[in-house]
Design a protein around this motif. Structure first.
Motif, PDB file in Angstrom:
ATOM      1  N   LYS A 200      43.291  29.946  39.709  1.00 13.88           N
ATOM      2  CA  LYS A 200      42.760  30.613  38.616  1.00 13.88           C
ATOM      3  C   LYS A 200      43.243  32.149  38.482  1.00 13.88           C
ATOM      4  CE  LYS A 200      38.308  28.824  37.459  1.00 13.88           C
ATOM      5  NZ  LYS A 200      36.736  28.805  37.789  1.00 13.88           N
ATOM      6  N   GLN A 201      43.299  32.604  39.643  1.00 17.32           N
ATOM      7  CA  GLN A 201      43.810  34.098  39.535  1.00 17.32           C
ATOM      8  C   GLN A 201      44.556  34.382  41.094  1.00 17.32           C
ATOM      9  OE1 GLN A 201      40.790  37.218  39.408  1.00 17.32           O
ATOM     10  NE2 GLN A 201      42.157  38.654  38.789  1.00 17.32           N
ATOM     11  N   VAL A 202      45.437  35.214  40.819  1.00 14.94           N
ATOM     12  CA  VAL A 202      46.187  35.827  42.060  1.00 14.94           C
ATOM     13  C   VAL A 202      45.993  37.482  41.972  1.00 14.94           C
ATOM     14  CG1 VAL A 202      48.205  36.019  43.471  1.00 14.94           C
ATOM     15  CG2 VAL A 202      47.635  34.100  42.316  1.00 14.94           C
ATOM     16  N   VAL A 203      45.386  38.014  43.064  1.00 11.14           N
ATOM     17  CA  VAL A 203      45.192  39.581  43.181  1.00 11.14           C
ATOM     18  C   VAL A 203      45.950  39.857  44.239  1.00 11.14           C
ATOM     19  CG1 VAL A 203      43.647  41.330  43.131  1.00 11.14           C
ATOM     20  CG2 VAL A 203      42.937  38.931  42.172  1.00 11.14           C
ATOM     21  N   LEU A 204      46.902  40.837  44.016  1.00  9.95           N
ATOM     22  CA  LEU A 204      47.485  41.709  45.082  1.00  9.95           C
ATOM     23  C   LEU A 204      46.840  42.701  45.469  1.00  9.95           C
ATOM     24  CD1 LEU A 204      51.358  41.916  43.615  1.00  9.95           C
ATOM     25  CD2 LEU A 204      50.342  40.296  45.380  1.00  9.95           C
ATOM     26  N   LEU A 205      46.961  42.877  46.942  1.00  8.50           N
ATOM     27  CA  LEU A 205      45.732  43.941  47.611  1.00  8.50           C
ATOM     28  C   LEU A 205      46.157  45.253  47.960  1.00  8.50           C
ATOM     29  CD1 LEU A 205      43.897  41.322  50.139  1.00  8.50           C
ATOM     30  CD2 LEU A 205      43.491  41.728  47.638  1.00  8.50           C
ATOM     31  N   GLN A 206      47.549  45.565  47.163  1.00  4.52           N
ATOM     32  CA  GLN A 206      47.801  46.711  47.283  1.00  4.52           C
ATOM     33  C   GLN A 206      47.008  47.783  46.837  1.00  4.52           C
ATOM     34  OE1 GLN A 206      51.303  45.363  46.204  1.00  4.52           O
ATOM     35  NE2 GLN A 206      52.580  45.672  47.671  1.00  4.52           N
ATOM     36  N   PRO A 207      46.885  49.039  47.427  1.00 11.55           N
ATOM     37  CA  PRO A 207      47.404  49.682  48.453  1.00 11.55           C
ATOM     38  C   PRO A 207      46.750  49.611  49.518  1.00 11.55           C
ATOM     39  CG  PRO A 207      46.201  51.239  47.355  1.00 11.55           C
ATOM     40  CD  PRO A 207      45.994  49.950  46.546  1.00 11.55           C
ATOM     41  N   PHE A 208      45.435  48.447  49.474  1.00 14.30           N
ATOM     42  CA  PHE A 208      44.555  48.356  50.796  1.00 14.30           C
ATOM     43  C   PHE A 208      45.216  47.668  51.793  1.00 14.30           C
ATOM     44  CE2 PHE A 208      42.199  48.627  46.885  1.00 14.30           C
ATOM     45  CZ  PHE A 208      41.495  49.843  46.982  1.00 14.30           C
ATOM     46  N   GLU A 209      46.034  46.653  51.412  1.00 15.78           N
ATOM     47  CA  GLU A 209      46.489  45.750  52.402  1.00 15.78           C
ATOM     48  C   GLU A 209      48.073  45.577  51.858  1.00 15.78           C
ATOM     49  OE1 GLU A 209      45.393  44.548  55.201  1.00 15.78           O
ATOM     50  OE2 GLU A 209      43.181  44.927  54.914  1.00 15.78           O
ATOM     51  N   LYS A 210      49.041  45.528  52.792  1.00 13.70           N
ATOM     52  CA  LYS A 210      50.469  45.452  52.402  1.00 13.70           C
ATOM     53  C   LYS A 210      50.763  43.962  52.604  1.00 13.70           C
ATOM     54  CE  LYS A 210      54.539  47.926  53.765  1.00 13.70           C
ATOM     55  NZ  LYS A 210      55.212  48.592  55.088  1.00 13.70           N
ATOM     56  N   ASP A 211      51.503  43.503  51.393  1.00  9.65           N
ATOM     57  CA  ASP A 211      51.926  42.149  51.404  1.00  9.65           C
ATOM     58  C   ASP A 211      51.012  41.138  51.703  1.00  9.65           C
ATOM     59  OD1 ASP A 211      54.715  43.241  51.286  1.00  9.65           O
ATOM     60  OD2 ASP A 211      54.839  43.110  53.430  1.00  9.65           O
ATOM     61  N   HIS A 212      49.763  41.463  51.038  1.00 10.59           N
ATOM     62  CA  HIS A 212      48.578  40.278  51.283  1.00 10.59           C
ATOM     63  C   HIS A 212      48.304  40.183  49.510  1.00 10.59           C
ATOM     64  CE1 HIS A 212      47.889  41.480  55.157  1.00 10.59           C
ATOM     65  NE2 HIS A 212      47.095  40.602  55.330  1.00 10.59           N
ATOM     66  N   ALA A 213      47.958  38.889  49.582  1.00  8.57           N
ATOM     67  CA  ALA A 213      47.448  38.213  48.008  1.00  8.57           C
ATOM     68  C   ALA A 213      46.181  37.658  48.265  1.00  8.57           C
ATOM     69  CB  ALA A 213      48.379  37.615  47.336  1.00  8.57           C
ATOM     70  N   MET A 214      45.229  37.775  47.304  1.00  8.06           N
ATOM     71  CA  MET A 214      43.953  37.044  47.442  1.00  8.06           C
ATOM     72  C   MET A 214      43.979  35.933  46.161  1.00  8.06           C
ATOM     73  SD  MET A 214      41.110  36.690  48.760  1.00  8.06           S
ATOM     74  CE  MET A 214      40.372  38.338  49.680  1.00  8.06           C
ATOM     75  N   VAL A 215      43.978  34.797  46.618  1.00  8.63           N
ATOM     76  CA  VAL A 215      43.945  33.493  45.618  1.00  8.63           C
ATOM     77  C   VAL A 215      42.759  32.935  45.447  1.00  8.63           C
ATOM     78  CG1 VAL A 215      45.344  31.401  45.045  1.00  8.63           C
ATOM     79  CG2 VAL A 215      46.559  33.354  46.387  1.00  8.63           C
ATOM     80  N   LEU A 216      42.464  32.789  44.097  1.00  7.23           N
ATOM     81  CA  LEU A 216      41.026  32.090  43.596  1.00  7.23           C
ATOM     82  C   LEU A 216      41.307  30.805  43.045  1.00  7.23           C
ATOM     83  CD1 LEU A 216      37.990  33.048  42.995  1.00  7.23           C
ATOM     84  CD2 LEU A 216      38.949  33.314  40.582  1.00  7.23           C
ATOM     85  N   GLY A 217      40.669  29.848  43.594  1.00  6.40           N
ATOM     86  CA  GLY A 217      41.211  28.557  42.951  1.00  6.40           C
ATOM     87  C   GLY A 217      39.902  27.628  43.070  1.00  6.40           C
ATOM     88  N   GLU A 218      39.954  26.652  41.913  1.00 10.07           N
ATOM     89  CA  GLU A 218      38.882  25.829  41.821  1.00 10.07           C
ATOM     90  C   GLU A 218      39.363  24.498  42.288  1.00 10.07           C
ATOM     91  OE1 GLU A 218      36.288  25.736  37.960  1.00 10.07           O
ATOM     92  OE2 GLU A 218      37.345  23.459  38.098  1.00 10.07           O
ATOM     93  N   LYS A 219      38.360  23.643  43.154  1.00  7.50           N
ATOM     94  CA  LYS A 219      38.628  22.601  43.938  1.00  7.50           C
ATOM     95  C   LYS A 219      39.039  21.496  42.969  1.00  7.50           C
ATOM     96  CE  LYS A 219      38.920  19.816  47.299  1.00  7.50           C
ATOM     97  NZ  LYS A 219      38.162  18.642  47.449  1.00  7.50           N
TER      98      LYS A 219
END
Lengths: 220, 265
Positions: A200-219
């Motif tokens: 459903k959504q991909v959120v990049l975590l800059q500037p808090f974390e480098k090269d990280h992304a939070m992925v939101l999904g529905e089963k």
């Protein structure tokens, strides 16, 4: 204090959760009292979930009484805030392999009645299956820096997460490849996640974390 | 209260697991080996400072006493260069260069040093020497514990290297279940994966095992062979320690000596 998600508050650009155990800090966060309720600051530099919220996560499927399976709970920084949100009637299973961090997490579990420690390898969900199966999981959350992080997430989702429930995973590109660009790594990992989830959504975590992304999904 | 019962049970279980992990003697030796390494680094750093500082007063000494510990002993127990006598130097730093040192002390180009300043340098020397002593105690502890934890393995590898390998592996159980090729490369993971990603990069021949005197003494081109032989024997020793109680170290050492003599030529 403005409520932005159920149990998550925002004030002056800072995030807060209502402290389940008033007077006690978990890490070096600030405690703020407003009209006889105590709030704990949720620091996005320390917690990837807070960073995702700061960067525009659209959904947080947590409410009072929810049940969460948290893979890679570590010392419990993020877990403590989820514990605040789901409240005394909620339940959070924190899975981690490392005895070193579990030492601290167990202490946290004793102070917070909705936390349960599971010292096991998230890569082998069969090893803790018996404890989890009895509960219906509302949210599967994972923060593990392993090369096969997406695969671990899928395995656990297949076993424990009911249809249409939500999965949240913090991807760390640098654990997968040092050379490839994070963007490419994320694309590949998301393709793996597609097997079990509708993304459903991909959120990049800059500037808090480098090269990280939070992925939101529905089963699926 | 189903959930409350489950929670109590799982907290108890996790506690027990954590307890078991740190219950054995293994984790203590592993920690001690890590501390030892840092103690060495601390001692060298302090010694360097102390030698630099004392050299304002007696710059010629640094070239004649190469051993840091001996140098610090001279600083602490003898002190001002006017007090250097043959007997005193011998007591602290051994027979080497004694006459030259005493002669150099007499006509040194170093500047005079006030009592109060010298005291500071001496205090620094004392603290560094104490660290060194702590290091020696710790080494004896590691030797004793490794003998008890994994006698065969410790004898073949040498106590300190054995403790480091054990730390790298995580536990004796893991070590015993490792193939010898893994033991050979413990501590060289970075180089190994660099090679696996890109075959033009040569694979590493040895990891921590490199510290072993038999590997060091053999000619360069043969080090890989020696490391392989040593890793093989270490694997056998670890298995013998974990699954049994027999002492087979002497036989293993003998075999290794033999291989060493082959490779030396």
């Amino acid at each position: 204090m403005k409520q932005i998600f159920s149990g998550v508050y925002s004030s002056n650009g800072k995030l807060f959760t209502r402290n389940l155990v008033p007077g006690r800090k978990v890490y070096s966060e600030q405690l703020v009292s407003k009209r006889s309720t105590e709030f704990r600051e949720w620091v996005p530099w320390r917690s990837k979930l807070a960073a995702a919220i700061k960067n525009g996560l659209r959904e947080l499927p947590l409410r009072k009484g929810a049940t969460v399976l948290y893979l890679g709970s570590s010392e419990g920084t993020t877990a403590s805030h989820i514990s605040d949100i789901i409240g005394g009637k909620g339940l959070l299973f924190g899975v981690d392999v490392s005895e070193r961090v579990m030492r601290k997490f167990i202490q946290l579990c004793e102070a917070r009645p909705n936390l349960v420690p599971v010292l096991a390898d998230a890569n082998k969900p069969e090893s803790y299956r018996e404890h989890i199966e009895g509960s219906s999981i509302d949210l599967l959350y994972q923060d593990i820096s392993q090369k096969n992080q997406a695969e671990i997430f899928n395995k656990n989702a297949a076993l424990f997460l009911p249809k249409e429930k939500t999965g949240l995973i913090a991807l760390k590109a640098k654990s997968i490849s040092q050379r490839e660009s994070p963007k490419k790594v994320f694309e590949k990992e998301i393709a793996v996640l597609e097997k079990e989830f509708r993304i459903k959504q991909v959120v990049l975590l800059q500037p808090f974390e480098k090269d990280h992304a939070m992925v939101l999904g529905e089963k699926r | 209260m189903e959930i409350e019962k489950l929670r109590k049970k799982l907290i108890g279980k996790a506690k027990k697991q954590v307890q078991e992990k740190y219950a054995g003697r293994e984790s203590h030796v592993i920690r001690a080996a890590a501390v030892l390494q840092d103690l060495d680094a601390c001692f060298n750093l302090l010694a360097e400072h102390c030698i630099e500082w004392y050299s304002m007063h007696f710059p010629e000494l640094k070239g004649m006493v190469k051993d840091n510990q001996a140098f610090l002993k001279l600083v602490y127990f003898v002190g001002e260069r006017g007090k250097f006598s043959e007997k005193g130097v011998k007591e602290q730093a051994g027979e080497k260069n004694v006459k030259r040192i005493v002669a150099a002390a007499k006509k040194s180009m170093g500047s005079a040093i006030e009592e109060g300043m010298l005291k500071e340098v001496q205090l620094l020397a004392l603290n560094a020497l104490n660290l060194r002593e702590e290091r020696d105690f710790l080494l004896r502890f590691i030797e004793k514990e490794m003998e008890a934890v994994a006698g065969n393995f410790s004898k073949v590898a040498g106590a300190l290297l054995a403790a480091k390998l054990l730390g790298e592996a995580g536990s004796l159980r893991k070590l015993a279940l490792m193939p010898s090729s893994t033991i050979q490369l413990l501590g060289a993971e970075k180089a190994l994966f660099r090679h696996l990603r890109n075959k033009q990069v040569k694979p590493p021949k040895h990891g921590l095992i490199y510290m072993h005197p038999l590997v060091q003494k053999v000619a360069r081109g043969n080090r890989g062979k020696m490391a392989r032989a040593l890793a093989g024997k270490l694997g056998i020793a670890a298995k013998a320690d974990y699954f049994g109680k027999t002492d087979i170290a002497a036989k293993l050492q003998q075999d290794l000596e033999q291989r060493f003599n082959q490779l030396k030529e």
